[in-house]
Write a protein that holds these residues in place. Structure first.
Motif, PDB file in Angstrom:
ATOM      1  N   ASP A 164      -7.293  -0.610  -2.955  1.00 36.62           N
ATOM      2  CA  ASP A 164      -8.540  -1.378  -2.923  1.00 36.62           C
ATOM      3  C   ASP A 164      -8.278  -2.754  -2.296  1.00 36.62           C
ATOM      4  O   ASP A 164      -7.924  -3.716  -2.983  1.00 36.62           O
ATOM      5  N   ASP A 198       0.846  -1.194   0.000  1.00 38.74           N
ATOM      6  CA  ASP A 198       0.000   0.000   0.000  1.00 38.74           C
ATOM      7  C   ASP A 198       0.885   1.249   0.000  1.00 38.74           C
ATOM      8  O   ASP A 198       1.651   1.471   0.939  1.00 38.74           O
ATOM      9  N   ALA A 236      -3.367   1.971  -6.988  1.00 41.34           N
ATOM     10  CA  ALA A 236      -3.544   2.762  -5.760  1.00 41.34           C
ATOM     11  C   ALA A 236      -2.779   4.079  -5.834  1.00 41.34           C
ATOM     12  O   ALA A 236      -3.219   5.098  -5.294  1.00 41.34           O
ATOM     13  N   ASN A 273      -4.936   7.145  -5.299  1.00 35.98           N
ATOM     14  CA  ASN A 273      -4.648   7.517  -3.913  1.00 35.98           C
ATOM     15  C   ASN A 273      -5.476   6.703  -2.916  1.00 35.98           C
ATOM     16  O   ASN A 273      -5.756   7.145  -1.810  1.00 35.98           O
ATOM     17  N   LYS A 274      -5.878   5.492  -3.339  1.00 36.35           N
ATOM     18  CA  LYS A 274      -6.620   4.610  -2.450  1.00 36.35           C
ATOM     19  C   LYS A 274      -6.358   3.162  -2.847  1.00 36.35           C
ATOM     20  O   LYS A 274      -6.552   2.769  -3.991  1.00 36.35           O
ATOM     21  N   LYS A 311       0.267   4.187   0.689  1.00 38.93           N
ATOM     22  CA  LYS A 311      -0.006   5.046   1.840  1.00 38.93           C
ATOM     23  C   LYS A 311       0.841   4.651   3.040  1.00 38.93           C
ATOM     24  O   LYS A 311       1.312   5.492   3.796  1.00 38.93           O
TER      25      LYS A 311
END
Length: 615
Positions: A183, A151, A176, A180-181, A153
């Motif tokens: 899944d 990820d 992602a 910016n996300k 992030k």
């Protein structure tokens, strides 16, 4: 915010019988544990009156297996979060064994598909995120954990472990970055939940080290509910470790950078100690420990003491049960690698091993002064490498408590070559001639400038404390010997790691202790795509990278070793780093400690040994 329901009443649930089906992966085999009966489970094996007093020599960074990078934090993570596999406590060479897995993995003929069954009836420790319900560990938790390492992030320093390996996972991570996300609900071919307790991993290429990777701390299972509850609050995931392991953090007693308290997990399934060793030391441990239900220790008190002398005095005063004797203090307790008679008379025990470790000297290849593959930059780095006396550093900083290395794969690790000789050897006279030839001229003050006449000054970084101070003094002597100004930069360990990950340091001594006992774990340190995670020198050499990709497709053996030799020579020719040494790890234990032995891979062996009750 803090994890709820920290339980101090120490009980243990029934542990099902573990299968001992073994998969031959090199020298790695499985271990059979004795089953625990319902009658035995009526009494917890962990005794609250058995308290282990441990010490860290640097501050922890936090307790998230996907984010914590340092050895010490991961020692805590090992006993809180459980990986699918682990290592036998005594076996030499090391043996991979099931931990949460029922048995060793079923591996397809092409070594691209691993099927793993996990034990039933394992539960996470209570947390508000579970809303009062018992939360069982399932195969889906390992899917989530592996996805999380990729990820963007999280920006995990451990993403390199699985990057490019699992079918569809890199594409999910790339998506992602765009959206910016990440899944987490997206199904990918590479991570298949066959049923609640069966995980199947499909790989892009054969990977002969996947079992070892699944024994490494970053793959310890985390619960999605917990991560999602705390991830938007700065630092809270690191502060709320919720796992299925034998111990859990007591948040109310945690003083960051000073004191960490762990208590036995009352719901941990437990097992019966049944490890097999061969040395005389092992025989004594087996006689003392065989048949005990584990873990025995009810409470672990970890104090952070940065100063060597403080740790030594605390150990001498009985305030610390097990103490890591680093180089500067070695003469206080050791004589030619053996415990001094006065300490032997007190019943003090020594567990001493050569660490499966490489300390490498790197120069930041993205730095405007050090970086680049032009001849003048290579000459600068090579001159410094030739000017440094590794043996002298070992004697001054570590009191001889280390072994110089020519090859980047240390002893005790598959792929080590004891006969390899590096092309870079100590020769300060030749180092000065090299700098003269490539235009690094000395001024009236005796210090050199860059070829364009601009000042040349470097910043050497080390951790705060006595060892860091000694390192800077030794390196100052090296740089003085070739007329280069050096600025001392002593910083906190955690801050140093952060700056290093972002390629912000110029140069330092960077130790790497094996995550898993295979040469791949060391050759990946210089692989370009690992910049920002494990490639501390931010090295990107296309020829090296291409050979590394080839090596990952091969099992251990002569063909892979030949590639490793070529890769080592490429690093020497470009002098992106200088191979340094491997330290001995000396662990001193008080007489009240029973069955302790330093494991070469596991740090935080607290669930494998015992202590006498506190008086």
């Amino acid at each position: 915010m803090k994890s709820s329901s920290i339980l101090h009443k120490l009980l243990v649930s029934h542990r099902p019988k573990v299968s001992a089906l073994a998969l031959a992966i090199g020298v790695l085999t499985s271990l059979t544990f004795l089953p625990v009966s319902h009658a035995d489970a009526a009494t917890s094996p962990a005794d609250p009156d058995k308290v282990l007093k441990w010490v860290f020599n640097v501050a922890e960074t936090g307790f998230d297996p996907g984010a914590a990078k340092d050895l010490y934090s991961n020692g805590v993570n090992y006993v809180i979060f459980e990986t699918l596999y682990s290592y036998d406590y005594l076996a030499s060479p090391v043996k991979l064994i099931p931990r949460v897995a029922e048995s060793m993995p079923e591996v397809s003929a092409d070594a691209k598909t691993y099927t793993i069954k996990i034990k039933k009836g394992i539960f996470f420790t209570p947390d508000e995120a579970f809303k009062g319900k018992k939360r069982e560990l399932t195969a889906a938790d390992y899917v989530y954990t592996l996805k999380r390492l990729m990820d963007p992030k999280l920006s995990s320093p451990h993403s390199w472990l699985i990057a490019g390996k699992i079918v569809g996972l890199d594409a999910l991570a790339a998506q992602a970055k765009k959206t910016n996300k990440f899944d987490y609900d997206a199904k990918i071919p590479g991570l298949e939940v066959v049923d609640k307790y069966t995980l199947r991993i499909h790989l892009n290429e054969p990977d002969f080290n996947l079992g070892l990777i699944l024994a490494h701390n970053p793959t310890g299972a985390v619960a999605r509910e917990v991560i999602e509850k705390y991830q938007d609050i700065q630092g809270q995931v690191m502060s709320n470790p919720v796992g299925t392991g034998p111990y859990m953090l007591v948040p109310d007693e945690w003083v960051r950078g000073s004191k960490i308290i762990l208590v036995a997990n009352p719901d941990y399934r437990g097992d019966v100690w049944n490890h097999q060793g061969s040395s005389p030391e092992d025989q004594k441990i087996m006689a003392a420990m065989k048949g005990k239900r584990m873990p025995q220790i009810g409470r672990i008190e970890i104090n952070v003491m940065i100063e060597d002398q403080s740790r030594w005095l605390a150990f001498q005063g009985g305030e610390v049960d097990i103490f890591e004797l680093e180089g500067p203090l070695a003469p206080q307790a050791l004589d030619n690698g053996k415990l001094k008679p006065a300490l032997q008379k007190k019943g003090i025990l020594l567990s001493r091993i050569p660490d499966p470790e490489l300390t490498v000297y790197y120069w930041n290849m993205q730095d405007p002064v050090w970086g680049g593959l032009t001849k003048d930059k290579i000459a600068l780095r090579r001159a410094v490498a030739m000017a440094h006396n590794v043996t002298e550093e070992i004697n001054i900083v570590y009191n001889g408590n280390a072994v110089p290395l020519d090859y980047p794969i240390p002893p005790g690790v598959v792929g080590h070559d004891p006969n390899y000789k590096s092309s870079i050897q100590y020769n300060p006279a030749a180092a000065n001639m090299l700098l003269d030839k490539f235009g690094y001229k000395k001024g009236p003050d005796g210090f050199r400038t860059l070829p364009d006449g601009k000042p040349l000054e470097i910043r050497y970084t080390a951790r705060t404390g006595p060892i860091g101070k000694l390192q800077t003094e030794v390196w100052k002597k090296t740089y003085d010997s070739i007329g280069i100004r050096m600025k001392e930069d002593l910083v906190q360990f955690s801050e140093m790691l952060k700056a290093e990950k972002n390629c912000q340091l110029q140069t330092r001594n960077a130790p790497w202790i094996a995550d898993y006992p295979d040469g791949d774990n060391f050759m990946q340190l210089f692989y370009g795509p690992n910049t920002g995670s494990t490639n501390n020198g931010c090295v990107k050499i296309p020829e090296y990278d291409a050979l590394y990709v080839q090596s990952q497709k091969l099992p251990p053996g002569a063909e892979r070793d030949a590639l490793y030799h070529k890769m080592a020579r490429i690093m020497e020719v470009n002098t992106a780093q200088r191979t340094g040494f491997a330290r001995y790890r000396n662990m001193l234990a008080q007489p009240r400690v029973i069955g302790y032995k330093k494991h070469p891979i596991i740090y935080g062996e607290w669930m494998f040994f015992d202590v006498e009750k506190n008086k």
